[in-house]
Scaffold this motif. Structure first.
Motif, short mmCIF file in Angstrom:
data_model
loop_
_atom_site.label_atom_id
_atom_site.label_comp_id
_atom_site.label_asym_id
_atom_site.label_seq_id
_atom_site.Cartn_x
_atom_site.Cartn_y
_atom_site.Cartn_z
N ASN A 74 0.84 -1.19 0.00
CA ASN A 74 0.00 0.00 0.00
C ASN A 74 0.88 1.24 0.00
O ASN A 74 2.12 1.15 -0.05
CB ASN A 74 -0.97 -0.02 1.19
CG ASN A 74 -0.24 -0.02 2.53
OD1 ASN A 74 0.93 0.34 2.63
ND2 ASN A 74 -0.94 -0.44 3.57
N GLN A 75 0.28 2.42 0.07
CA GLN A 75 1.04 3.66 -0.02
C GLN A 75 1.98 3.85 1.16
O GLN A 75 2.96 4.59 1.07
CB GLN A 75 0.09 4.85 -0.14
CG GLN A 75 -0.66 4.90 -1.47
CD GLN A 75 -1.52 6.15 -1.61
OE1 GLN A 75 -1.77 6.85 -0.62
NE2 GLN A 75 -1.95 6.43 -2.82
N ALA A 76 1.68 3.20 2.27
CA ALA A 76 2.54 3.30 3.46
C ALA A 76 3.70 2.31 3.40
O ALA A 76 4.53 2.28 4.32
CB ALA A 76 1.71 3.06 4.72
#
Length: 290
Positions: A74-76
Motif C-alpha cells: 500500500n502507499q505506506a
C-alpha cells in the motif's frame, strides 16, 4: 559511516512467512513490477538440508531451489498481498548466501559460500520459472578465497541499477586480516573487506576495482545460545549489501550475543577518504569506522 537504520529481532516477533516451511532464508533480490502492480522478488536459503519445503530434494550436489514471491504494497509501504510461486532449482549451488538481479542481462548472480564463488544464472524464460548456470563468474583473487574462513566467508552480492558495478563482502574477518568476531569478544568488531568490481559494458566480465577495510560493530555481550547449545562466543559481521539508486552502498550488519536473539543495523559507508587495499594480502591499518 552513517547509521541508516537499526532493528532488534526478538523471538516470535516476525510472522511474515511460515517459518516451519520457509526457514533459513539467506538472500532476497527485487526483480521488478509486473503489469498488475505486484513486485517480484527472488529468494534463496543458505542450506540444502531442508529440501521438502520447496517440493524438491535439494542436496549440495543437486543445487538449491529459488523461490519467487509476488508482493503488493500500500502507499505506506505495508505488504497487503503476497503470493508464493512454484520453486525452481539452481544447479550446482550448495550454500547460497545472497543473490542479486542483473536487470541489463535479466539474470541472477548468486553468492555460494560452499564454493566461495559468485556465478551468473540466466532465466530460462520470460516467465522466470527456471534458471541455468552461465559460463560467467566473478573472478575473486586467489589469495582472498584462500583467506576466507569456513561458514563465515562469502556472504553477499549486490549490483548497481546500471549493472556496471558489483559489490561483495566476507561475513567475518579474513584469516590474513586478524581475529574473527568469534575470538574477539565483546569489545571489538571484526574488520572485513568490502570488494568492488566494475565493467565497461554489461556484456563484459567483472574486473576487481577496489577493496576497503570495514570495521563492524562489536557484539553487545559474549555468548550465543542456538539450537539448544550455548557457546562462549559472540558473532558480528556483514550479512548483506545493497547498492542504492545514487550508487551509495548499504551495508547490513548482524550480530548474535547473549543480550538478544539477533541485532541488525544498516550503514552507508563513506568511501571518500578510504584507502583502496586490493593489493594488500594482509591488512594492518585504519578501517572505515562508525
Amino acid at each position: 559511516v552513517a547509521l541508516f537504520a537499526a532493528i532488534a529481532i526478538s523471538t516470535g516477533s516476525m510472522e511474515n512467512l511460515d517459518t516451519a516451511t520457509y526457514n533459513n532464508w539467506s538472500g532476497v533480490t527485487y526483480v521488478g513490477d509486473d503489469a498488475e502492480g505486484y513486485g517480484l522478488f527472488m529468494m534463496t536459503r543458505d542450506s540444502a538440508g531442508v529440501g521438502n519445503a520447496f517440493g524438491c530434494p535439494c542436496g549440495a550436489k543437486d543445487g538449491l531451489s529459488l523461490q519467487a514471491m509476488r508482493v503488493k504494497f500500500n502507499q505506506a509501504g505495508e505488504v497487503t498481498e503476497r503470493q508464493i510461486l512454484p520453486a525452481f532449482k539452481a544447479e550446482g549451488v550448495g550454500d547460497a548466501e545472497d543473490l542479486a538481479y542483473d536487470r541489463s542481462n535479466d539474470s541472477l548472480w548468486i553468492a555460494d559460500e560452499n564454493s566461495s564463488s559468485i556465478v551468473e544464472y540466466k532465466f530460462t524464460s520470460a516467465a522466470k520459472t527456471g534458471v541455468y548456470a552461465t559460463m560467467r563468474a566473478v573472478s575473486l583473487p586467489e589469495w582472498y578465497v584462500e583467506s576466507l574462513r569456513n561458514h563465515i566467508g562469502i556472504q553477499s552480492v549486490a549490483i548497481s541499477s546500471d549493472s556496471l558495478t558489483l559489490w561483495t563482502a566476507n561475513d567475518d574477518a579474513l584469516a590474513c586480516d586478524g581475529l574473527s568476531s568469534l575470538n574477539l569478544g565483546a569489545d571489538s568488531g571484526p574488520v572485513v573487506r568490502l570488494v568492488k568490481f566494475t565493467r565497461r559494458t554489461v556484456n563484459e566480465g567483472w574486473s576487481l576495482s577496489a577493496m576497503y577495510a570495514y570495521q563492524c560493530d562489536p557484539c553487545a555481550a559474549k555468548g550465543i545460545s542456538a539450537m539448544g547449545f550455548s557457546y562462549d562466543v559472540c558473532h558480528s559481521g556483514v550479512a548483506s549489501l545493497a547498492v542504492l539508486p545514487d550508487g551509495r552502498v548499504l551495508v547490513l550488519e548482524r550480530n548474535a550475543d547473549t543480550t538478544s536473539c539477533g541485532r541488525a543495523r544498516a550503514y552507508v559507508p563513506d568511501f571518500s577518504s578510504a584507502t583502496d587495499i586490493r593489493i594488500s594480502v594482509r591488512f594492518r591499518g585504519p578501517a572505515i569506522r562508525r
